[in-house]
Design an enzyme around this catalytic site. Structure first.
Site, PDB file in Angstrom:
ATOM      1  N   SER A 130       4.518 -45.357 -18.876  1.00  0.00           N
ATOM      2  CA  SER A 130       5.312 -44.145 -19.109  1.00  0.00           C
ATOM      3  C   SER A 130       6.234 -44.225 -20.309  1.00  0.00           C
ATOM      4  O   SER A 130       6.590 -43.204 -20.885  1.00  0.00           O
ATOM      5  CB  SER A 130       6.146 -43.836 -17.870  1.00  0.00           C
ATOM      6  OG  SER A 130       7.022 -44.908 -17.596  1.00  0.00           O
TER       7      SER A 130
ATOM      8  N   HIS B  61       1.008 -41.078 -14.600  1.00  0.00           N
ATOM      9  CA  HIS B  61       1.014 -40.340 -15.873  1.00  0.00           C
ATOM     10  C   HIS B  61      -0.382 -40.010 -16.381  1.00  0.00           C
ATOM     11  O   HIS B  61      -0.535 -39.208 -17.288  1.00  0.00           O
ATOM     12  CB  HIS B  61       1.768 -41.135 -16.949  1.00  0.00           C
ATOM     13  CG  HIS B  61       3.236 -41.189 -16.709  1.00  0.00           C
ATOM     14  ND1 HIS B  61       4.111 -40.267 -17.227  1.00  0.00           N
ATOM     15  CD2 HIS B  61       3.984 -42.025 -15.948  1.00  0.00           C
ATOM     16  CE1 HIS B  61       5.343 -40.543 -16.830  1.00  0.00           C
ATOM     17  NE2 HIS B  61       5.292 -41.610 -16.054  1.00  0.00           N
TER      18      HIS B  61
ATOM     19  N   LYS C 204       4.050 -34.424 -12.264  1.00  0.00           N
ATOM     20  CA  LYS C 204       3.796 -34.361 -13.710  1.00  0.00           C
ATOM     21  C   LYS C 204       2.661 -33.352 -13.964  1.00  0.00           C
ATOM     22  O   LYS C 204       2.919 -32.156 -13.970  1.00  0.00           O
ATOM     23  CB  LYS C 204       3.507 -35.764 -14.233  1.00  0.00           C
ATOM     24  CG  LYS C 204       4.645 -36.725 -13.835  1.00  0.00           C
ATOM     25  CD  LYS C 204       4.478 -38.109 -14.351  1.00  0.00           C
ATOM     26  CE  LYS C 204       5.388 -39.101 -13.645  1.00  0.00           C
ATOM     27  NZ  LYS C 204       6.821 -38.854 -13.771  1.00  0.00           N
TER      28      LYS C 204
END
Ligand code: PMP
Length: 401
Positions: free
Chosen positions: A192, A220, A251
């Protein structure tokens, strides 16, 4: 801010240095930590005070937070199921929709088991701490996210760190272990902070040579990498060799919540022993509904992924042309290491004043104690928004001086 009063052995004394640093940062401009967005205008725009800014640090990789599919599903869930579940998954907090989301995740990853957790943080905490215990061995990448470290602390297994993204160092450490005790390797798909990708195919080989299980956090990377966004393991052709794959809905999935899927059906028993699953309320109806809608969108088409990569390549090459050196190859996370913290904070403020929000990341949250300007790209960014971001970066040295 920290009024310690007159008590002996003050419990707040330890915060003094931190408080000094926190307030010191604000003397350079806006307070970057916990900065307030006064109004969210779209996945790529917000108002901060009187200024409209382009958002280039949100993790909203597919830009689905305002999508018709997610907002309609979330509103309908509130109308039909209310605002909360008011209980844990094992008691009254499992609604039909939690199970349907788990079924959809199993189909998407071709997994034997899928468990939905209240956040991504809790998914790692819950799964890691339940899978290994006293006498077992956890081997984790040194650059692991805080919730992987916390999951290790919550388990009673011995934790061994290996060099970041180094299958060789991992193999060396595995070969030194005694024969008894289970071995669980934990890595991430996409890191990340620096935006670098793990050599998962090599980790799969090392795991199988040393009789270890492999756990990959793809928080991610799901949505961004692989066919229909199935992540880095899928992109590297080893999805079926990974034992556990965790992720988040916060996300690409434009919601809140987390999950862990496994090719082992027995992973289901985690539900009976894992404290971060048992002793917290389940995801709210709106969150679960938005995540389901996002999953259907992601699984249904590669279109958003393609758009994301077009913008990521545009931003990465534009930043390089402007004289910046991204820490990694092009991807949805573009980190720019800066000379020191003060430089990074000054530049962060200059960018904000010029209408571009990026993440400021400083030690101890960063690997190798780097100070970073961290940008994340969204499929919702238009080509011209990326151009505007680049224009500001091109002028950055003038804006700071
Ligand atoms: N894993 C990684 C690698 C992360 O970066 C994060 C959050 N930034 C999480 C897990 C936790 O996800 P959540 O925000 O859903 O708790």
């Amino acid at each position: 801010m920290f009024d310690s009063g007159m008590k002996k052995n003050d419990i707040f004394e330890k915060f003094e240095k931190l408080a000094e640093r926190y307030h010191g940062v604000a003397t350079l401009g806006t307070q970057p930590f916990g900065m307030v967005f006064d109004e969210i205008l779209s996945p790529t725009r917000a108002r901060v005070g009187s200024r409209e800014v382009i958002l280039a640090g949100t993790n909203n990789y597919l830009g689905l937070t305002f999508s018709e599919a997610c907002t309609t599903a979330a509103k309908a869930a509130i109308d039909h199921q209310g605002t909360a579940t008011t209980g844990s998954r094992l008691a009254n907090g499992t609604f039909r929709e939690h199970l349907e989301l788990e079924t959809a995740l199993k189909a998407y990853f071709n997994a034997a088991s899928a468990i939905v957790f209240t956040t991504g943080y809790q998914a790692n905490l819950a799964a890691i701490s339940a899978l290994v215990g006293r006498g077992d061995h956890l081997l984790i990448d040194a650059d692991s996210h805080a919730c992987i470290y916390d999951g290790c602390r919550l388990s009673d297994a011995e934790t061994i760190r290996f060099r970041h993204n180094s299958p060789e160092d991992l193999a060396k450490r595995l070969s030194r272990l005694p024969d008894d005790g289970a071995r669980l390797i934990v890595v991430e798909g996409l890191y990340s902070m620096l935006g670098d990708v793990a050599p998962l195919a090599e980790f799969v080989d090392v795991a199988s040579e040393h009789g270890a299980f492999l756990y990959v956090d793809e928080a991610h990377s799901v949505g961004c990498y692989g066919e229909r966004g199935r992540g880095v393991a899928q992109a590297q052709g080893v999805l079926d060799k990974v034992d556990f794959l965790s992720g988040t809905f916060s996300k690409s999935f434009a919601s809140l919540g987390g999950f862990c899927v496994s090719r082992h059906e027995s992973f289901e028993y985690t539900r009976l022993v894992s404290r971060p699953y048992l002793f917290t309320a389940s995801g709210s109806p709106a969150n679960i509904a938005a995540a389901r809608a996002a999953l259907a969108t992601i699984a249904g088409s590669d279109e958003l992924g393609r758009r994301l990569w077009d913008r990521a390549n545009q931003l990465h090459s534009g930043l390089r042309a402007a004289g910046f050196e991204p820490a990694s190859a092009p991807g949805p996370i573009i980190a720019l290491p800066r000379a020191d913290e003060t430089t990074a904070v000054r530049e962060w403020n200059a960018l904000l004043e010029a209408g571009v929000y990026v993440n400021l990341a400083v030690p101890p949250a960063t690997p190798q104690a780097k100070s970073l300007l961290r940008l994340s790209v969204s499929a919702a960014h238009s080509e011209s928004e990326i151009d505007q971001i680049l224009e500001v970066f091109n002028a950055l040295s003038d804006l700071v001086s």
